[in-house]
Design a protein around this motif. Structure first.
Motif: not given
Length: 184
Positions: A11, A14, A16-17, A36, A40, A43-44
C-alpha cells in the motif's frame, strides 16, 4: 496474499491518508476511518470521470452527451425512450436531460417527436448518426475503463464490485425494476 477476500498489495499512501492523519492530530477522540472509505470513493468518482471525459472529448462529446446516447443505445431497438425514462435510467433529473437533449438534437444525434395521440408525450430517439457515434466511442470507452482497472485481477474486480454493490444497496440505490431473465 488475501485478507477478507481481497488480494493485498503493497500500500502506497494517498491523499486521503494525509487527511486521515490530519484528523487524527486535530481530533484524536473521533474515529475518522469512515472518511477513508467514503473519501476514497468520492475522490475516485472525480478521477474516473476525468479519465472518461478525455475519451469522450476525442469524439466531440462530453460525459453527459455520451450518457444520453449510450442510454438510448443500450435500451435496444428502436433506441427510443421518453425524457422521463431517460432521466430514470441515467440517474439524473428531467431538467438535466432536457439540456443534454437540446445539444444532441442540434448535432443531429437524436430526434424528439411528439406522440400523434397525446402531444404531451415526447419520444427521444437515436439517429443513425447518433448510433454510429456511440458505437464508435464505446470500444475506446471500454478500453479506457479496462486500463483504469488494470491493477486488479478478476478476483479483485469481483470482490470490489460486490462490496460497492452492497454499499449502493445499503443506501437504497435499488433497480427501478427487477433484472429481466435475459440479464441473468
Amino acid at each position: 496474499m488475501y485478507h477478507n477476500g481481497v488480494r493485498e498489495h503493497t500500500q502506497s499512501p494517498d491523499r486521503v491518508d494525509e487527511i486521515l492523519a490530519q484528523w487524527k492530530l486535530a481530533r484524536p477522540d473521533l474515529d475518522a476511518s469512515p472518511m477513508g472509505i467514503v473519501g476514497r470513493i468520492s475522490r475516485l468518482g472525480v478521477l474516473l470521470v476525468k479519465q472518461q471525459t478525455k475519451v469522450f472529448a476525442r469524439y466531440g462529446l462530453d460525459f453527459a452527451s455520451f450518457d444520453v446516447l449510450a442510454t438510448l443505445r443500450r435500451n435496444g431497438p428502436p433506441h427510443e425512450l421518453t425524457p422521463g425514462q431517460l432521466a430514470r435510467s441515467m440517474l439524473v433529473t428531467p431538467g438535466a436531460v432536457a439540456q443534454r437533449m437540446n445539444r444532441l438534437e442540434a448535432a443531429g444525434l437524436i430526434t424528439r417527436t411528439h406522440s400523434t395521440t397525446d402531444r404531451r408525450v415526447i419520444t427521444v430517439a437515436l439517429t443513425d448518426a447518433g448510433q454510429t457515434l456511440v458505437d464508435n466511442v464505446l470500444p475506446a470507452h471500454m478500453a479506457n475503463e479496462e486500463r483504469m482497472l488494470s491493477d486488479f485481477d478478476a478476483a479483485d474486480r469481483e470482490a470490489l464490485a460486490g462490496l460497492l454493490r452492497r454499499m449502493l444497496v445499503s443506501q437504497s440505490d435499488l433497480p427501478s425494476q427487477p433484472p429481466s431473465k435475459a440479464s441473468d
